[in-house]
Motif scaffolding. Structure first.
Motif, PDB file in Angstrom:
ATOM      1  N   GLU A   1      24.416   0.502  24.947  1.00 63.50           N
ATOM      2  CA  GLU A   1      24.094  -0.115  26.234  1.00 63.50           C
ATOM      3  C   GLU A   1      25.278  -0.854  26.847  1.00 63.50           C
ATOM      4  N   LEU A   2      26.375  -1.015  26.087  1.00 56.84           N
ATOM      5  CA  LEU A   2      27.549  -1.719  26.589  1.00 56.84           C
ATOM      6  C   LEU A   2      28.735  -0.791  26.837  1.00 56.84           C
ATOM      7  N   VAL A   3      28.543   0.502  26.654  1.00 57.68           N
ATOM      8  CA  VAL A   3      29.647   1.444  26.845  1.00 57.68           C
ATOM      9  C   VAL A   3      30.174   1.383  28.273  1.00 57.68           C
ATOM     10  N   GLU A   4      29.282   1.391  29.254  1.00 56.95           N
ATOM     11  CA  GLU A   4      29.725   1.347  30.645  1.00 56.95           C
ATOM     12  C   GLU A   4      30.515   0.066  30.927  1.00 56.95           C
ATOM     13  N   THR A   5      30.062  -1.053  30.355  1.00 56.18           N
ATOM     14  CA  THR A   5      30.780  -2.315  30.533  1.00 56.18           C
ATOM     15  C   THR A   5      32.172  -2.233  29.931  1.00 56.18           C
ATOM     16  N   ALA A   6      32.282  -1.671  28.715  1.00 58.43           N
ATOM     17  CA  ALA A   6      33.581  -1.563  28.053  1.00 58.43           C
ATOM     18  C   ALA A   6      34.537  -0.696  28.858  1.00 58.43           C
ATOM     19  N   VAL A   7      34.033   0.396  29.416  1.00 62.25           N
ATOM     20  CA  VAL A   7      34.875   1.269  30.236  1.00 62.25           C
ATOM     21  C   VAL A   7      35.339   0.531  31.490  1.00 62.25           C
ATOM     22  N   GLU A   8      34.432  -0.178  32.134  1.00 61.27           N
ATOM     23  CA  GLU A   8      34.771  -0.901  33.361  1.00 61.27           C
ATOM     24  C   GLU A   8      35.795  -1.998  33.095  1.00 61.27           C
ATOM     25  N   VAL A   9      35.558  -2.798  32.045  1.00 56.67           N
ATOM     26  CA  VAL A   9      36.443  -3.926  31.746  1.00 56.67           C
ATOM     27  C   VAL A   9      37.850  -3.433  31.424  1.00 56.67           C
ATOM     28  N   THR A  10      37.965  -2.459  30.540  1.00 52.79           N
ATOM     29  CA  THR A  10      39.298  -2.018  30.126  1.00 52.79           C
ATOM     30  C   THR A  10      39.996  -1.225  31.212  1.00 52.79           C
ATOM     31  N   GLY A  11      39.218  -0.618  32.113  1.00 51.17           N
ATOM     32  CA  GLY A  11      39.826   0.084  33.233  1.00 51.17           C
ATOM     33  C   GLY A  11      40.594  -0.821  34.169  1.00 51.17           C
ATOM     34  N   ARG A  12      40.357  -2.134  34.078  1.00 52.23           N
ATOM     35  CA  ARG A  12      41.093  -3.101  34.907  1.00 52.23           C
ATOM     36  C   ARG A  12      42.477  -3.402  34.342  1.00 52.23           C
ATOM     37  N   TYR A  13      42.837  -2.789  33.210  1.00 54.68           N
ATOM     38  CA  TYR A  13      44.114  -3.069  32.547  1.00 54.68           C
ATOM     39  C   TYR A  13      44.912  -1.778  32.369  1.00 54.68           C
ATOM     40  N   PRO A  14      45.294  -1.118  33.460  1.00 55.49           N
ATOM     41  CA  PRO A  14      45.952   0.187  33.330  1.00 55.49           C
ATOM     42  C   PRO A  14      47.314   0.131  32.658  1.00 55.49           C
ATOM     43  N   MET A  15      48.004  -1.011  32.696  1.00 51.27           N
ATOM     44  CA  MET A  15      49.323  -1.112  32.067  1.00 51.27           C
ATOM     45  C   MET A  15      49.244  -1.380  30.567  1.00 51.27           C
ATOM     46  N   VAL A  16      48.032  -1.502  30.036  1.00 52.05           N
ATOM     47  CA  VAL A  16      47.874  -1.665  28.589  1.00 52.05           C
ATOM     48  C   VAL A  16      46.808  -0.674  28.103  1.00 52.05           C
TER      49      VAL A  16
END
Length: 260
Positions: free
Chosen positions: A167-182
């Motif tokens: 149920e948190l997969v979408e959240t994890a994708v969204e959060v980490t997508g904000r850090y493209p340089m890492v």
């Protein structure tokens, strides 16, 4: 002192004194990076390789030939990481506490983004980070996914894995997508066999973590990829960090976060 509360300079002092430990969870809010140092003749091709493979090799900083500090790392790259790996002719020949004796005047150090940078944001969003809970190294795997090559450099993508409740997969994708340089969002969600990973319990680097019922493994491009490429390409000499034992920079995690 809680290692999360240390400054980069305080952490480097401990590593310089001989402490060898994975750095996940160290220096809360400060950016960590992968190190790969290659001979001068290869520096522009490595930059081209990174341009071709930006999710796996997001370059944060590059030093001058022979330099052991950079604009983002004011310490000594030869002593101030908690572990190093030495390569000759594409073979990993030694794991070392420091590389003062091995550092060459023609070496060009690259600092490449690390997914540890977004782990605090994952936790703040309620996404558990298993290796932080266990106090272990993140598991990392060689894949069957080839990087886009250059004339002298080729090799497989390396990924790190974190199990996430479904149920948190979408959240994890969204959060980490904000850090493209890492490394940004995951490169794969779900079945590890699709990446050529036969057994999650046997990582190529780092420590295994349990994937529990109701969790899905998420895989992020990993900054150990340049070391896999050094091996696959038979590079004559290179120095990298011991996987999971990172350079802690004079830069903040939020420096690499894009707007929501």
């Amino acid at each position: 002192m809680d290692v999360a509360e240390l400054s980069p300079a305080q952490a480097r002092e401990r590593f310089r004194a001989g402490l060898r430990v994975p750095t996940a969870g160290w220096c809360r809010g400060w950016t960590q990076a992968n190190l790969i140092a290659v001979p001068r003749w290869l520096r522009y091709e490595l930059l081209l390789f990174a341009h071709h493979n930006p999710q796996a090799c997001p370059v944060l900083d590059v030093g001058e030939p022979g330099a052991w500090s950079t604009a983002l790392f004011s310490g000594d790259l030869r002593t101030d990481l908690p572990g190093y790996r030495l390569y000759r002719a594409g073979e990993a020949v030694a794991d070392l506490d420091d590389v003062v004796a091995e550092w060459r005047e023609d070496l060009v150090p690259f600092l490449v983004g690390c997914s540890f940078t977004f782990e605090r944001a994952l936790q703040a969003a309620g996404v558990p980070v298993r290796h932080l809970e266990l106090g272990t190294n993140v598991p990392m795997y060689l894949t069957n996914v080839p990087c886009r090559p250059t004339p002298s450099l080729s090799g497989p993508l390396v990924v790190s894995m974190r199990p996430v409740p479904e149920e948190l997969v979408e959240t994890a994708v969204e959060v980490t997508g904000r850090y493209p340089m890492v490394h940004g969002a995951p490169v794969h969600v779900g079945d590890p066999a699709e990446l050529g990973i036969a057994d999650l319990a046997s990582p190529d680097f780092g420590d295994p973590v349990e994937v529990r019922a109701g969790e899905i493994p998420l895989f992020w491009a990993c900054g150990v990829t340049p070391q896999a490429v050094v091996m696959a390409s038979g590079v004559e000499f290179a120095i990298g960090h011991l996987p999971g034992h990172m350079a802690i920079l004079d830069a903040r995690d939020d420096d690499y976060r894009t707007a929501s």
